[in-house]
Design a protein around this motif. Structure first.
Motif, short mmCIF file in Angstrom:
data_model
loop_
_atom_site.label_atom_id
_atom_site.label_comp_id
_atom_site.label_asym_id
_atom_site.label_seq_id
_atom_site.Cartn_x
_atom_site.Cartn_y
_atom_site.Cartn_z
N VAL A 130 0.86 -1.19 0.00
CA VAL A 130 0.00 0.00 0.00
C VAL A 130 0.89 1.23 0.00
CG1 VAL A 130 -1.78 1.28 1.26
CG2 VAL A 130 -1.82 -1.23 1.24
N ARG A 131 0.66 2.14 -0.96
CA ARG A 131 1.55 3.29 -1.10
C ARG A 131 0.76 4.58 -1.31
NH1 ARG A 131 6.53 1.97 -3.19
NH2 ARG A 131 7.14 4.06 -2.49
N MET A 132 1.42 5.70 -1.09
CA MET A 132 0.92 7.01 -1.49
C MET A 132 1.34 7.26 -2.93
SD MET A 132 -0.53 9.06 0.97
CE MET A 132 -0.52 9.30 2.77
N VAL A 133 0.47 7.91 -3.70
CA VAL A 133 0.79 8.36 -5.05
C VAL A 133 0.74 9.88 -5.05
CG1 VAL A 133 0.14 8.34 -7.49
CG2 VAL A 133 -0.15 6.28 -6.10
N VAL A 134 1.80 10.52 -5.59
CA VAL A 134 1.92 11.99 -5.59
C VAL A 134 2.46 12.45 -6.94
CG1 VAL A 134 2.41 11.98 -3.11
CG2 VAL A 134 4.31 11.96 -4.74
N ARG A 135 2.45 13.76 -7.15
CA ARG A 135 3.09 14.33 -8.32
C ARG A 135 4.61 14.20 -8.19
NH1 ARG A 135 0.38 17.21 -11.98
NH2 ARG A 135 -1.78 17.74 -11.49
N THR A 136 5.27 13.87 -9.28
CA THR A 136 6.72 13.73 -9.23
C THR A 136 7.40 15.07 -8.97
OG1 THR A 136 6.76 13.90 -11.65
CG2 THR A 136 6.80 11.69 -10.70
N ASP A 137 6.77 16.19 -9.35
CA ASP A 137 7.40 17.48 -9.13
C ASP A 137 7.18 18.02 -7.72
OD1 ASP A 137 4.73 18.18 -9.24
OD2 ASP A 137 4.91 19.45 -11.01
N SER A 138 6.39 17.27 -6.92
CA SER A 138 6.15 17.72 -5.53
C SER A 138 6.93 16.87 -4.54
CB SER A 138 4.66 17.68 -5.19
OG SER A 138 4.18 16.34 -5.17
N ARG A 139 6.85 15.55 -4.72
CA ARG A 139 7.57 14.59 -3.87
C ARG A 139 7.54 14.99 -2.40
NH1 ARG A 139 8.98 9.43 -5.33
NH2 ARG A 139 9.55 9.36 -7.52
N PRO A 140 6.36 15.11 -1.79
CA PRO A 140 6.30 15.52 -0.38
C PRO A 140 6.77 14.43 0.57
CG PRO A 140 4.14 14.83 -1.12
CD PRO A 140 5.04 14.79 -2.33
N ASP A 141 7.07 14.83 1.76
CA ASP A 141 7.31 13.89 2.85
C ASP A 141 5.95 13.36 3.25
OD1 ASP A 141 7.76 12.57 5.22
OD2 ASP A 141 8.33 14.36 6.36
N VAL A 142 5.70 12.06 3.01
CA VAL A 142 4.35 11.53 3.24
C VAL A 142 4.16 10.98 4.65
CG1 VAL A 142 3.94 11.06 0.80
CG2 VAL A 142 4.93 9.28 2.24
N SER A 143 4.96 11.45 5.58
CA SER A 143 4.72 11.15 6.99
C SER A 143 3.57 12.01 7.47
CB SER A 143 5.96 11.47 7.81
OG SER A 143 6.19 12.87 7.83
N PRO A 144 2.94 11.67 8.61
CA PRO A 144 1.87 12.51 9.15
C PRO A 144 2.28 13.98 9.31
CG PRO A 144 1.86 10.41 10.26
CD PRO A 144 3.08 10.41 9.38
N ALA A 145 3.53 14.21 9.76
CA ALA A 145 3.99 15.60 9.92
C ALA A 145 4.16 16.27 8.57
CB ALA A 145 5.30 15.63 10.70
N GLY A 146 4.72 15.54 7.60
CA GLY A 146 4.96 16.12 6.29
C GLY A 146 3.69 16.40 5.52
N MET A 147 2.60 15.68 5.82
CA MET A 147 1.34 15.87 5.10
C MET A 147 0.37 16.76 5.87
SD MET A 147 1.75 14.34 2.25
CE MET A 147 0.09 14.23 1.58
N ARG A 148 0.85 17.44 6.88
CA ARG A 148 -0.01 18.35 7.64
C ARG A 148 -0.61 19.41 6.71
NH1 ARG A 148 3.37 19.75 11.30
NH2 ARG A 148 2.65 18.25 12.87
N GLY A 149 -1.94 19.52 6.72
CA GLY A 149 -2.63 20.49 5.88
C GLY A 149 -2.82 20.07 4.44
N LYS A 150 -2.27 18.93 4.04
CA LYS A 150 -2.37 18.45 2.66
C LYS A 150 -3.67 17.69 2.46
CE LYS A 150 1.87 19.76 1.51
NZ LYS A 150 2.15 20.79 0.48
N ARG A 151 -4.08 17.61 1.19
CA ARG A 151 -5.32 16.90 0.83
C ARG A 151 -4.97 15.49 0.33
NH1 ARG A 151 -6.54 21.34 -3.50
NH2 ARG A 151 -4.31 20.87 -3.64
N ILE A 152 -5.50 14.49 1.02
CA ILE A 152 -5.21 13.09 0.67
C ILE A 152 -6.54 12.42 0.29
CG2 ILE A 152 -4.20 10.91 1.40
CD1 ILE A 152 -2.73 12.44 3.60
N GLY A 153 -6.57 11.83 -0.88
CA GLY A 153 -7.77 11.13 -1.35
C GLY A 153 -7.73 9.66 -0.99
N VAL A 154 -8.92 9.09 -0.72
CA VAL A 154 -9.00 7.68 -0.34
C VAL A 154 -10.37 7.14 -0.72
CG1 VAL A 154 -9.86 8.13 1.99
CG2 VAL A 154 -8.54 6.05 1.54
N GLU A 155 -10.44 5.86 -1.03
CA GLU A 155 -11.72 5.24 -1.33
C GLU A 155 -12.45 4.93 -0.03
OE1 GLU A 155 -13.67 1.69 -4.06
OE2 GLU A 155 -11.51 1.74 -3.72
N ARG A 156 -13.73 5.28 0.01
CA ARG A 156 -14.55 5.05 1.20
C ARG A 156 -14.65 3.57 1.52
NH1 ARG A 156 -18.40 8.64 -1.18
NH2 ARG A 156 -19.66 6.79 -1.67
#
Length: 259
Positions: free
Chosen positions: A112-138
């Motif tokens: 199970v992985r996060m998918v992101v834009r290659t030009d953004s490459r965020p830190d996908v830890s809880p701290a790194g994704m603070r305030g970010k929008r994450i999509g998920v299937e219900r």
């Protein structure tokens, strides 16, 4: 031995006679838009790894397979309401789900992985994704993990994973959490997935959320009848090499050998 034979009798007696087509139907719930596991092809026909495996299991048990496509979050309610008889939709075995339904033995294991834009490459830890929008299937385990671990992120929930991919591409999401195989084949390998990539760890290794594999879901009342037959059919497909052959038809890596 007598107890086991008696438990299997209702299904066994409904099976086909030699040379006849199967008469007893098994309604198998599949999740829409889950390439390469289950999807509707350009010809309007269902296809995918779980579609083929469902037919193989039914053939082994002498049953007629009737695929039923549903949104993921409607599968367990449909099973419990007896609208379907089994679930084959990349569903992880977890203690929470086991309170509601029973499961067969595992038939595959998925990262199970996060998918992101290659030009953004965020830190996908809880701290790194603070305030970010994450999509998920219900209705997925991914949704529960995000709710528990990414409390400072904005979690957007979708009826299907394809809808989350559309919003990711449109810039309305910063990331989506998804089964890696589904992301690879249903998005990243396609033209619309250019400019996107995996980021961060394999969240699927966290057994607290993802359990120990993907299995067939069924009603608890059927665990000692249909469940036993499913386990026997899966074991036969595994020992004969048919399950691995089916894996190799769709994937260049092994998803079916236990970890």
């Amino acid at each position: 031995m007598r107890r086991r034979a008696a438990l299997l009798a209702p299904l066994a007696l409904a099976g086909p006679a030699l040379g006849q087509a199967p008469s007893l139907k098994l309604r198998v719930g599949l999740a829409a838009g889950y390439a390469p596991f289950s999807e509707v092809g350009s010809d309007g026909q269902l296809k995918g790894f779980e579609v083929d495996l469902a037919h193989a299991l039914c053939a082994r048990m002498g049953l007629q397979c009737v695929p039923v496509m549903l949104d993921f979050d409607g599968l367990i309610p449909a099973l419990r309401a007896r609208k379907i008889d089994a679930i084959m939709a990349s569903m992880s075995v977890t203690p929470e789900r086991q309170q509601l339904i029973a499961f067969s033995s595992a038939y595959y294991y998925s990262p199970v992985r996060m998918v992101v834009r290659t030009d953004s490459r965020p830190d996908v830890s809880p701290a790194g994704m603070r305030g970010k929008r994450i999509g998920v299937e219900r209705g997925t385990i991914h949704e529960r993990l995000l709710a528990a671990q990414f409390k400072d992120s904005q979690v957007l929930r979708y009826a299907t994973q394809d809808q989350a991919f559309l919003d990711l591409r449109a810039g309305r999401l910063d990331a989506t959490l998804v089964d890696a195989v589904i992301a690879q084949f249903g998005f990243l390998n396609r033209s619309e997935g250019r400019g996107f990539a995996f980021a961060g760890p394999d969240f699927g290794r966290d057994e607290q959320y993802y359990g120990k594999g993907i299995a067939v879901g069924l009603r608890k009342a059927d665990a000692q009848t249909l469940g036993v037959r499913l386990d026997e059919a899966l074991a036969a497909l595994r020992s004969s090499g048919a399950l691995k052959a089916l894996n190799d038809r769709y994937f260049s890596f092994d998803l079916v050998t236990p970890r």
